[in-house]
Design a protein around this motif. Sequence first.
Motif, mmCIF file in Angstrom:
data_model
loop_
_atom_site.group_PDB
_atom_site.id
_atom_site.type_symbol
_atom_site.label_atom_id
_atom_site.label_comp_id
_atom_site.label_asym_id
_atom_site.label_seq_id
_atom_site.Cartn_x
_atom_site.Cartn_y
_atom_site.Cartn_z
ATOM 1 N N MET A 1 0.839 -1.194 0.000
ATOM 2 C CA MET A 1 0.000 0.000 0.000
ATOM 3 C C MET A 1 0.875 1.246 0.000
ATOM 4 O O MET A 1 1.919 1.283 0.650
ATOM 5 N N ASP A 2 0.441 2.277 -0.734
ATOM 6 C CA ASP A 2 1.200 3.512 -0.730
ATOM 7 C C ASP A 2 0.805 4.357 0.479
ATOM 8 O O ASP A 2 -0.094 4.012 1.252
ATOM 9 N N ALA A 3 1.503 5.494 0.640
ATOM 10 C CA ALA A 3 1.296 6.321 1.831
ATOM 11 C C ALA A 3 -0.139 6.824 1.932
ATOM 12 O O ALA A 3 -0.716 6.856 3.028
ATOM 13 N N GLU A 4 -0.717 7.196 0.809
ATOM 14 C CA GLU A 4 -2.090 7.714 0.840
ATOM 15 C C GLU A 4 -3.069 6.653 1.336
ATOM 16 O O GLU A 4 -3.937 6.929 2.172
ATOM 17 N N ALA A 5 -2.917 5.420 0.840
ATOM 18 C CA ALA A 5 -3.804 4.343 1.263
ATOM 19 C C ALA A 5 -3.582 3.975 2.720
ATOM 20 O O ALA A 5 -4.543 3.716 3.465
ATOM 21 N N LEU A 6 -2.330 3.957 3.157
ATOM 22 C CA LEU A 6 -2.032 3.639 4.554
ATOM 23 C C LEU A 6 -2.579 4.715 5.489
ATOM 24 O O LEU A 6 -3.081 4.411 6.572
ATOM 25 N N ASN A 7 -2.480 5.953 5.047
ATOM 26 C CA ASN A 7 -2.996 7.049 5.862
ATOM 27 C C ASN A 7 -4.523 6.979 5.973
ATOM 28 O O ASN A 7 -5.091 7.202 7.051
ATOM 29 N N GLU A 8 -5.172 6.638 4.880
ATOM 30 C CA GLU A 8 -6.629 6.506 4.895
ATOM 31 C C GLU A 8 -7.054 5.336 5.779
ATOM 32 O O GLU A 8 -8.045 5.425 6.517
ATOM 33 N N ARG A 9 -6.299 4.243 5.732
ATOM 34 C CA ARG A 9 -6.610 3.104 6.594
ATOM 35 C C ARG A 9 -6.453 3.489 8.065
ATOM 36 O O ARG A 9 -7.285 3.129 8.904
ATOM 37 N N TRP A 10 -5.383 4.232 8.374
ATOM 38 C CA TRP A 10 -5.187 4.689 9.755
ATOM 39 C C TRP A 10 -6.373 5.546 10.198
ATOM 40 O O TRP A 10 -6.902 5.367 11.288
ATOM 41 N N ARG A 11 -6.783 6.481 9.337
ATOM 42 C CA ARG A 11 -7.891 7.376 9.682
ATOM 43 C C ARG A 11 -9.169 6.590 9.946
ATOM 44 O O ARG A 11 -9.859 6.826 10.941
ATOM 45 N N ARG A 12 -9.496 5.640 9.068
ATOM 46 C CA ARG A 12 -10.719 4.849 9.228
ATOM 47 C C ARG A 12 -10.666 4.013 10.506
ATOM 48 O O ARG A 12 -11.651 3.925 11.239
ATOM 49 N N ASN A 13 -9.532 3.394 10.752
ATOM 50 C CA ASN A 13 -9.409 2.573 11.951
ATOM 51 C C ASN A 13 -9.527 3.409 13.216
ATOM 52 O O ASN A 13 -10.146 2.986 14.201
ATOM 53 N N LEU A 14 -8.957 4.596 13.192
ATOM 54 C CA LEU A 14 -9.044 5.464 14.360
ATOM 55 C C LEU A 14 -10.481 5.936 14.566
ATOM 56 O O LEU A 14 -10.970 5.998 15.707
ATOM 57 N N GLU A 15 -11.175 6.251 13.492
ATOM 58 C CA GLU A 15 -12.568 6.680 13.597
ATOM 59 C C GLU A 15 -13.446 5.580 14.182
ATOM 60 O O GLU A 15 -14.474 5.870 14.823
ATOM 61 N N SER A 16 -13.066 4.322 13.999
ATOM 62 C CA SER A 16 -13.885 3.222 14.513
ATOM 63 C C SER A 16 -13.877 3.172 16.038
ATOM 64 O O SER A 16 -14.689 2.466 16.642
ATOM 65 N N TRP A 17 -12.966 3.922 16.676
ATOM 66 C CA TRP A 17 -12.942 4.006 18.127
ATOM 67 C C TRP A 17 -13.948 5.020 18.681
ATOM 68 O O TRP A 17 -14.078 5.156 19.897
ATOM 69 N N ALA A 18 -14.636 5.725 17.826
ATOM 70 C CA ALA A 18 -15.629 6.685 18.310
ATOM 71 C C ALA A 18 -16.670 5.980 19.182
ATOM 72 O O ALA A 18 -17.064 4.844 18.911
ATOM 73 N N ILE A 19 -17.079 6.642 20.240
ATOM 74 C CA ILE A 19 -18.085 6.082 21.139
ATOM 75 C C ILE A 19 -19.471 6.303 20.530
ATOM 76 O O ILE A 19 -19.781 7.421 20.082
ATOM 77 N N PRO A 20 -20.306 5.266 20.470
ATOM 78 C CA PRO A 20 -21.652 5.443 19.895
ATOM 79 C C PRO A 20 -22.389 6.616 20.553
ATOM 80 O O PRO A 20 -22.317 6.792 21.776
ATOM 81 N N PRO A 21 -23.088 7.427 19.758
ATOM 82 C CA PRO A 21 -23.729 8.640 20.283
ATOM 83 C C PRO A 21 -24.675 8.384 21.449
ATOM 84 O O PRO A 21 -24.742 9.183 22.383
ATOM 85 N N GLU A 22 -25.397 7.259 21.413
ATOM 86 C CA GLU A 22 -26.367 7.007 22.483
ATOM 87 C C GLU A 22 -25.676 6.728 23.816
ATOM 88 O O GLU A 22 -26.228 6.999 24.883
ATOM 89 N N ILE A 23 -24.453 6.207 23.770
ATOM 90 C CA ILE A 23 -23.682 5.989 24.996
ATOM 91 C C ILE A 23 -23.015 7.282 25.432
ATOM 92 O O ILE A 23 -23.029 7.653 26.608
ATOM 93 N N LEU A 24 -22.452 7.983 24.468
ATOM 94 C CA LEU A 24 -21.772 9.245 24.769
ATOM 95 C C LEU A 24 -22.725 10.251 25.404
ATOM 96 O O LEU A 24 -22.341 11.023 26.293
ATOM 97 N N ALA A 25 -23.969 10.238 24.965
ATOM 98 C CA ALA A 25 -24.952 11.195 25.486
ATOM 99 C C ALA A 25 -25.208 11.004 26.973
ATOM 100 O O ALA A 25 -25.624 11.938 27.661
ATOM 101 N N LYS A 26 -24.953 9.800 27.490
ATOM 102 C CA LYS A 26 -25.186 9.512 28.903
ATOM 103 C C LYS A 26 -23.933 9.659 29.757
ATOM 104 O O LYS A 26 -23.988 9.430 30.964
ATOM 105 N N ALA A 27 -22.826 10.041 29.144
ATOM 106 C CA ALA A 27 -21.558 10.141 29.876
ATOM 107 C C ALA A 27 -21.619 11.248 30.915
ATOM 108 O O ALA A 27 -21.973 12.394 30.586
ATOM 109 N N PRO A 28 -21.270 10.963 32.176
ATOM 110 C CA PRO A 28 -21.288 12.008 33.197
ATOM 111 C C PRO A 28 -20.178 13.041 33.021
ATOM 112 O O PRO A 28 -20.308 14.182 33.464
ATOM 113 N N VAL A 29 -19.071 12.648 32.364
ATOM 114 C CA VAL A 29 -17.965 13.561 32.054
ATOM 115 C C VAL A 29 -17.424 13.201 30.683
ATOM 116 O O VAL A 29 -17.751 12.149 30.126
ATOM 117 N N ASP A 30 -16.576 14.055 30.135
ATOM 118 C CA ASP A 30 -15.956 13.787 28.838
ATOM 119 C C ASP A 30 -15.090 12.528 28.935
ATOM 120 O O ASP A 30 -14.073 12.533 29.633
#
Length: 268
Positions: A1-30
């Motif tokens: 994979m070239d740098a552009e593809a590797l960078n896009e894969r990194w971005r997508r994988n990192l985004e997958s760590w986002a907390i689902p909105p319905e759980i985040l909405a109940k968080a008592p703190v950040d």
Amino acid sequence: MDAEALNERWRRNLESWAIPPEILAKAPVDPWGHSPTRFAARTDRALAEPGGPTLDRVAEALPEGGTLLDVGSGPGAASLPLADRIGELIAVDTSAAMLGELTVRADKAGVRVTTVEGRWPQVAEEAGTADVVVAAHVVYNVPDLAVFLRALDAHATRRVVVELPHRHPMSWMSPLWEHFHGIRRPVRPIAEDAVALAAALGFEVRVEEREAPVERFDTIEELAASVCHRACLEPSRAEEVAETAMSMGMWPVPRDRWVTLWWNRRAT
């Protein structure tokens, strides 16, 4: 994979760590917030017992009285242990509180420090250049890692040193996320993904790995409080979290593996 593809894969994988909105909405703190006090304690441990490949690779490239740029500095664990070598420390962090903790310790160590509050690389021009640039435990917060790494390289005259855990720093908590929320957390990105991207960008990357020098938590109570914070649970559930972690064999938490990647700046 070239740098552009590797960078896009990194971005997508990192985004997958986002907390689902319905759980985040109940968080008592950040759940993504960091404690300056906790990070300051880690810095004090590093000052008391300096060592490891990251500091070694910085030290061997930093001339006596040289300039060190610490990106995502926190209170300075990756830079202040080298106080005797540093002529000027430039510290970049998004947190004024973290920079305040660093300044207190820099003053005590007699290190001249310039602080830049903001996110790298948006504040890169304000930070300027340095003999060595170090960025420790930052990249799992960086979606566009290619731009981040290129900016580190552009602002170093001798060497770039990056330290990161082998896995995402929240990975250890995955069984508890599944237990309390029924959610399976991602596996990637991992350190090898960052190494592959840096190499694809044309940097002559070298890699070293070690066991983390400190325990993640000193007590089961600290673990439980951290899980409540990170997993969007009410603090009142700390005892339940502790009991669950114990029953799942998660205490004590195994130490992380820390990876150091570094390259020398090529003459232009």
